[in-house]
Design a protein around this motif. Sequence first.
Motif, PDB file in Angstrom:
ATOM      1  N   ASP A   1       0.809  -1.229   0.000  1.00 17.24           N
ATOM      2  CA  ASP A   1       0.000   0.000   0.000  1.00 17.24           C
ATOM      3  C   ASP A   1       0.840   1.276   0.000  1.00 17.24           C
ATOM      4  O   ASP A   1       0.302   2.384  -0.098  1.00 17.24           O
ATOM      5  CB  ASP A   1      -0.901   0.044   1.252  1.00 17.24           C
ATOM      6  CG  ASP A   1      -1.880  -1.104   1.299  1.00 17.24           C
ATOM      7  OD1 ASP A   1      -2.170  -1.680   0.227  1.00 17.24           O
ATOM      8  OD2 ASP A   1      -2.348  -1.436   2.407  1.00 17.24           O
TER       9      ASP A   1
ATOM     10  N   SER B   1       2.718   2.994  -1.881  1.00 16.30           N
ATOM     11  CA  SER B   1       2.733   3.970  -2.983  1.00 16.30           C
ATOM     12  C   SER B   1       1.553   4.936  -2.965  1.00 16.30           C
ATOM     13  O   SER B   1       1.488   5.853  -3.786  1.00 16.30           O
ATOM     14  CB  SER B   1       2.741   3.249  -4.327  1.00 16.30           C
ATOM     15  OG  SER B   1       3.849   2.406  -4.392  1.00 16.30           O
ATOM     16  N   SER B   2       0.605   4.733  -2.046  1.00 14.49           N
ATOM     17  CA  SER B   2      -0.537   5.659  -1.957  1.00 14.49           C
ATOM     18  C   SER B   2      -0.268   6.815  -1.000  1.00 14.49           C
ATOM     19  O   SER B   2      -1.138   7.653  -0.789  1.00 14.49           O
ATOM     20  CB  SER B   2      -1.776   4.922  -1.425  1.00 14.49           C
ATOM     21  OG  SER B   2      -2.023   3.771  -2.161  1.00 14.49           O
ATOM     22  N   TYR B   3       0.934   6.854  -0.428  1.00 16.06           N
ATOM     23  CA  TYR B   3       1.186   7.796   0.660  1.00 16.06           C
ATOM     24  C   TYR B   3       2.457   8.610   0.451  1.00 16.06           C
ATOM     25  O   TYR B   3       3.329   8.237  -0.335  1.00 16.06           O
ATOM     26  CB  TYR B   3       1.367   7.032   1.976  1.00 16.06           C
ATOM     27  CG  TYR B   3       0.159   6.272   2.434  1.00 16.06           C
ATOM     28  CD1 TYR B   3      -0.805   6.885   3.228  1.00 16.06           C
ATOM     29  CD2 TYR B   3      -0.019   4.935   2.087  1.00 16.06           C
ATOM     30  CE1 TYR B   3      -1.914   6.183   3.680  1.00 16.06           C
ATOM     31  CE2 TYR B   3      -1.130   4.220   2.524  1.00 16.06           C
ATOM     32  CZ  TYR B   3      -2.074   4.854   3.320  1.00 16.06           C
ATOM     33  OH  TYR B   3      -3.164   4.160   3.756  1.00 16.06           O
TER      34      TYR B   3
ATOM     35  N   LYS C   1       4.392   9.562  -2.518  1.00 17.74           N
ATOM     36  CA  LYS C   1       3.970   8.410  -3.312  1.00 17.74           C
ATOM     37  C   LYS C   1       5.089   7.761  -4.132  1.00 17.74           C
ATOM     38  O   LYS C   1       5.061   7.752  -5.364  1.00 17.74           O
ATOM     39  CB  LYS C   1       2.798   8.823  -4.218  1.00 17.74           C
ATOM     40  CG  LYS C   1       1.645   9.378  -3.399  1.00 17.74           C
ATOM     41  CD  LYS C   1       0.329   9.453  -4.104  1.00 17.74           C
ATOM     42  CE  LYS C   1      -0.750   9.911  -3.134  1.00 17.74           C
ATOM     43  NZ  LYS C   1      -1.377  11.196  -3.421  1.00 17.74           N
TER      44      LYS C   1
ATOM     45  N   ASN D   1     -11.578   5.703   0.316  1.00 20.26           N
ATOM     46  CA  ASN D   1     -11.841   4.658  -0.675  1.00 20.26           C
ATOM     47  C   ASN D   1     -12.999   3.803  -0.169  1.00 20.26           C
ATOM     48  O   ASN D   1     -13.301   3.800   1.022  1.00 20.26           O
ATOM     49  CB  ASN D   1     -10.580   3.823  -0.949  1.00 20.26           C
ATOM     50  CG  ASN D   1     -10.192   2.983   0.253  1.00 20.26           C
ATOM     51  OD1 ASN D   1     -10.816   1.973   0.557  1.00 20.26           O
ATOM     52  ND2 ASN D   1      -9.151   3.417   0.972  1.00 20.26           N
TER      53      ASN D   1
END
Length: 302
Positions: free
Chosen positions: A170, A172-174, A199, A265
């Motif tokens: 996860d 890469s979403s931050y 990201k 989401n």
Amino acid sequence: MGAMSGTIRKAVFPAAGLGTRFLPATKAQPKEMLVLVDKPVIQYGVEEAVQSGVDNIVIVTGRGKNAIEDHFDVAVELESYLEQRGKTALLEEIRKITRLINVSYVRQGEPLGLGHAVLVTQNLVGNEPFAVILGDDVIDANPPALKQMIDVFARVDGPVLAVERVPHEDISSYGVVKVDESAGNLGRGVHRIADLVEKPRREDAPSNLAIIGRYILTPDIFDSLRATTSDRTGEIQLTNGLRHLLRSRPIYAYEIDGVRHDTGNKLGFLKALVYFALKRPDLAEPFRKYLESLPTLSTSSR
Ligand code: G1P
């Protein structure tokens, strides 16, 4: 009146995003007004700020966001209706939040990123440290997440970013922070930041410590944001502004003690909905019974 050092009086809520992940629900309604049980998502964040002693709320809005302003305004007709019918508890509930906060709005105009959203609040924030709350991240914590951060800020006397360890897939979403291991013991969950990157690709992530939606910032962030160029999507990233600021002062990361839900989401939103419903005394028992009765939950064997 100037703010005492260490005192946070203002919380900025960026709320100009289009909410495309929740279309069609967000076609004519801001995503911040999506409801968890019986409260819009943004109210969870506002209540967290109030419970942390921060009652000046600055909301960054855009076109189509009027429902947010109406929500935090006095509802004269509704109040007299409830009053006439003696619905005192409901009346108190809807009055409470408007009475507790002093709210201002500023329009972002164009969707130019989180860094830009913070930049447009400069006139309202002025020359004092302030909080930024991303309402999508709803955090159940005691003391409230923002209060924990304010306490850390009072000790380290520099910007504090909330972080959480997230699974590698996860990351890469931050925004992701790299910790300065030489900084010594700064207290439980507190780290000094050596670098931060928005990201990153999984293989480039400097750690598993993701920035989540709470920041305590100092007013020198505004100059750094102005010095930050847009990324390839045309947005000014807050993470990049902080990276610029890191050249001139130490910045800290703090692992919040609490449960965070990413309501931005669909899966995260659903989890938050179930979580908060199960915490409500009036709903917990019948709702739990209902969930347990669902045939899909009873067994996975066939
Ligand atoms: C923003 C920030 C990112 C941060 C995240 C937390 O991203 O840019 O650094 O990790 O919020 O929720 P967004 O979720 O708006 O894409």
